[in-house]
Design an enzyme around this catalytic site. Structure first.
Site, mmCIF file in Angstrom:
data_model
loop_
_atom_site.group_PDB
_atom_site.id
_atom_site.type_symbol
_atom_site.label_atom_id
_atom_site.label_comp_id
_atom_site.label_asym_id
_atom_site.label_seq_id
_atom_site.Cartn_x
_atom_site.Cartn_y
_atom_site.Cartn_z
ATOM 1 N N CYS A 113 0.660 -1.791 0.049
ATOM 2 C CA CYS A 113 0.274 -0.096 -0.123
ATOM 3 C C CYS A 113 0.484 1.587 0.184
ATOM 4 C CB CYS A 113 -0.922 -0.190 0.891
ATOM 5 S SG CYS A 113 -1.515 -0.739 1.148
ATOM 6 N N HIS A 241 -2.846 7.155 1.773
ATOM 7 C CA HIS A 241 -3.294 5.681 1.242
ATOM 8 C C HIS A 241 -4.976 5.786 2.223
ATOM 9 C CE1 HIS A 241 -4.309 2.475 0.299
ATOM 10 N NE2 HIS A 241 -3.597 1.466 2.403
ATOM 11 N N ASN A 271 -10.241 0.167 -0.099
ATOM 12 C CA ASN A 271 -8.633 -0.126 -0.011
ATOM 13 C C ASN A 271 -7.952 -0.389 -1.671
ATOM 14 O OD1 ASN A 271 -5.625 -0.180 0.077
ATOM 15 N ND2 ASN A 271 -6.263 -1.517 2.613
HETATM 16 C C1 LIG Z 1 -10.632 -4.705 9.487
HETATM 17 C C2 LIG Z 1 -11.393 -3.599 10.490
HETATM 18 C C3 LIG Z 1 -12.103 -2.732 9.409
HETATM 19 C C4 LIG Z 1 -12.251 -4.806 11.485
HETATM 20 O O1 LIG Z 1 -12.319 -3.843 12.146
HETATM 21 P P1 LIG Z 1 -12.039 -4.036 14.028
HETATM 22 O O2 LIG Z 1 -13.180 -3.307 14.919
HETATM 23 O O3 LIG Z 1 -10.672 -4.186 14.533
HETATM 24 O O4 LIG Z 1 -13.152 -5.187 14.418
HETATM 25 P P2 LIG Z 1 -12.680 -6.716 14.569
HETATM 26 O O5 LIG Z 1 -11.792 -7.500 13.749
HETATM 27 O O6 LIG Z 1 -12.067 -6.710 16.272
HETATM 28 O O7 LIG Z 1 -13.956 -7.508 14.775
HETATM 29 C C5 LIG Z 1 -14.491 -7.329 15.845
HETATM 30 C C6 LIG Z 1 -15.838 -8.821 15.738
HETATM 31 O O8 LIG Z 1 -16.366 -7.625 14.766
HETATM 32 C C7 LIG Z 1 -16.591 -9.073 13.543
HETATM 33 N N1 LIG Z 1 -16.846 -8.951 11.782
HETATM 34 C C8 LIG Z 1 -15.380 -9.067 11.754
HETATM 35 N N2 LIG Z 1 -16.268 -8.514 10.904
HETATM 36 C C9 LIG Z 1 -17.304 -8.736 9.888
HETATM 37 C C10 LIG Z 1 -17.851 -8.177 9.192
HETATM 38 N N3 LIG Z 1 -17.305 -7.907 7.727
HETATM 39 N N4 LIG Z 1 -19.321 -7.492 9.119
HETATM 40 C C11 LIG Z 1 -19.475 -7.829 10.348
HETATM 41 N N5 LIG Z 1 -18.693 -8.056 11.964
HETATM 42 C C12 LIG Z 1 -17.619 -9.109 11.509
HETATM 43 C C13 LIG Z 1 -16.011 -9.915 14.149
HETATM 44 O O9 LIG Z 1 -16.034 -11.420 14.114
HETATM 45 C C14 LIG Z 1 -15.867 -9.882 15.436
HETATM 46 O O10 LIG Z 1 -17.030 -10.281 15.919
HETATM 47 P P3 LIG Z 1 -16.268 -10.880 17.479
HETATM 48 O O11 LIG Z 1 -16.339 -9.639 18.578
HETATM 49 O O12 LIG Z 1 -17.966 -11.934 17.944
HETATM 50 O O13 LIG Z 1 -15.612 -11.605 17.603
HETATM 51 C C15 LIG Z 1 -10.151 -2.996 11.200
HETATM 52 O O14 LIG Z 1 -9.444 -3.428 11.923
HETATM 53 C C16 LIG Z 1 -9.195 -2.237 10.025
HETATM 54 O O15 LIG Z 1 -10.387 -1.821 9.433
HETATM 55 N N6 LIG Z 1 -8.028 -2.591 10.595
HETATM 56 C C17 LIG Z 1 -6.909 -2.233 9.440
HETATM 57 C C18 LIG Z 1 -7.157 -2.694 8.008
HETATM 58 C C19 LIG Z 1 -6.405 -2.149 7.023
HETATM 59 O O16 LIG Z 1 -6.286 -1.095 6.904
HETATM 60 N N7 LIG Z 1 -5.211 -2.760 6.718
HETATM 61 C C20 LIG Z 1 -4.748 -2.369 5.272
HETATM 62 C C21 LIG Z 1 -3.269 -1.780 6.330
HETATM 63 S S1 LIG Z 1 -2.588 -0.475 4.572
#
Ligand SMILES: CC(C)(COP(=O)(O)OP(=O)(O)OC[C@H]1O[C@@H](n2cnc3c(N)ncnc32)[C@H](O)[C@@H]1OP(=O)(O)O)[C@@H](O)C(=O)NCCC(=O)NCCS
Length: 314
Positions: A113, A241, A271
């Site tokens: 990225c 980004h 993204n």
């Molecule tokens: C991926 C991302 C959106 C997940 O959001 P989060 O707030 O961290 O969520 P978590 O992974 O802690 O999951 C929270 C809950 O939502 C659930 N969940 C995950 N994806 C889900 C979806 N698409 N829909 C509904 N629920 C979902 C999980 O299973 C978890 O459930 P639980 O609490 O029962 O275990 C977030 O972590 C993120 O954007 N991270 C950065 C990723 C990124 O930008 N990467 C590239 C860098 S270049």
């Protein structure tokens, strides 16, 4: 002293749009969950036969037209991508052929990225060394091709697209400074394993990556301002980004910048990895928000980990 300026921008998005509603019928998710956690509403997805070089070439053609140059003036092609059409040759050589060019150096650059920031940095150094006068720098990815559409925590994030700039040598102002970094100690947090390991799609510890990204981008903002003895208020536009709206908001807060000075496309593009900054730049240049003479800060964080920034006077 020779500097390098962006003479023209261009971008391309595949025609197929995948909305959050569409994803609701593919995995156990909701539009509300996706939008609240990421700021994403929809993303574009390349057709099966549509490859990264196709997107990259279309973005390049627009950048060439907007710069008002002939393709034959290009003497360096850099494509930042993680999703090349083939293992080899490079996407850059395919773009070169599709543009009807030959002879100029052309290579791909893999910094996930952060790829476009790495690419601009590299082209800027070629120009400042005097070996290049007119570079084509592209960020292009078809991340959908390495995405598991049964993994709800992952597949909601990504989109496909390409953005390009023509970077020309100038005696006027242009790129002010570039800053790139990497730390290979956290490979497992964000990577695509090998097929022999049983999974060849994006594997990510989303929550952990989120925290590292916010902290690292805070530091790159400080580093960039300090290197140029500039204040937060000297920045007219943030072109970040586009990973997650909450990461963008954290960087804007760090800069004391209102969100209307941050170019946001993550809602419509998701993204798009290396393509996200040039896509956002082209959007804000085309709609007249970013004007000549304004100071633009670009920053990115991605797999590797890699991160960096480019500060420029547009
Ligand atoms: C991926 C991302 C959106 C997940 O959001 P989060 O707030 O961290 O969520 P978590 O992974 O802690 O999951 C929270 C809950 O939502 C659930 N969940 C995950 N994806 C889900 C979806 N698409 N829909 C509904 N629920 C979902 C999980 O299973 C978890 O459930 P639980 O609490 O029962 O275990 C977030 O972590 C993120 O954007 N991270 C950065 C990723 C990124 O930008 N990467 C590239 C860098 S270049």
């Amino acid at each position: 002293m020779t500097s390098s300026r962006i003479a023209g921008t261009g971008s391309y998005l595949p025609s197929k749009v995948l909305t959050n509603k569409d994803l609701e019928s593919m995995v156990d998710t909701t539009d509300e969950w996706i939008y609240t956690r990421t700021g994403i509403r929809e993303r574009h997805i390349a057709a099966t036969e549509e490859m990264t070089s196709d997107l990259a070439t279309k973005a390049a053609e627009k950048a060439i037209a907007n710069a008002g140059i002939q393709a034959s003036e290009i003497d360096l092609i850099i494509v930042a991508t993680t999703t090349p059409d083939k293992i080899f040759p490079s996407v850059a050589t395919m773009v070169q052929r599709k543009l009807g060019l030959s002879d100029c150096p052309a290579f791909d650059l893999q910094a996930v990225c952060s790829g476009f920031v790495y690419g601009l940095t590299t082209a800027d150094k070629f120009i400042k060394s005097g070996s290049t006068k007119c570079a084509l720098v592209i960020g292009a990815d078809t991340i959908s091709k390495i995405t598991d559409y049964t993994d709800r925590s992952n597949c909601i994030l990504w989109g496909d697209g390409a953005g390009a700039v023509i970077l020309q040598a100038t005696e006027d102002e242009g790129i002010i400074s570039t800053h790139i970094h990497a730390n290979g100690n956290h490979e497992e947090m964000l990577h695509v394993p090998r097929k022999s390991e049983g999974n060849d799609t994006i594997t990510m510890e989303g929550n952990a990556v989120f925290k590292v990204a916010v902290n690292t981008l805070d530091q790159i903002v400080d580093e960039t301002l300090e290197a140029n003895n500039m204040q937060k208020s000297d920045i007219d536009w943030l072109v970040p980004h586009q990973a997650n709206i909450r990461i963008l908001q954290a960087t804007a807060k760090k800069l004391d910048m209102p969100m209307d000075k941050v170019v946001v496309t993550v809602d419509q593009h998701g993204n798009t990895s290396a393509a996200s900054i040039p896509l956002a730049l082209d959007t804000a240049v085309s709609d007249g928000r970013i004007q000549r003479g304004e100071v633009v800060l670009m920053e990115a964080f991605g797999g590797g980990f890699t991160w960096g920034s480019v500060l420029l006077k547009y």
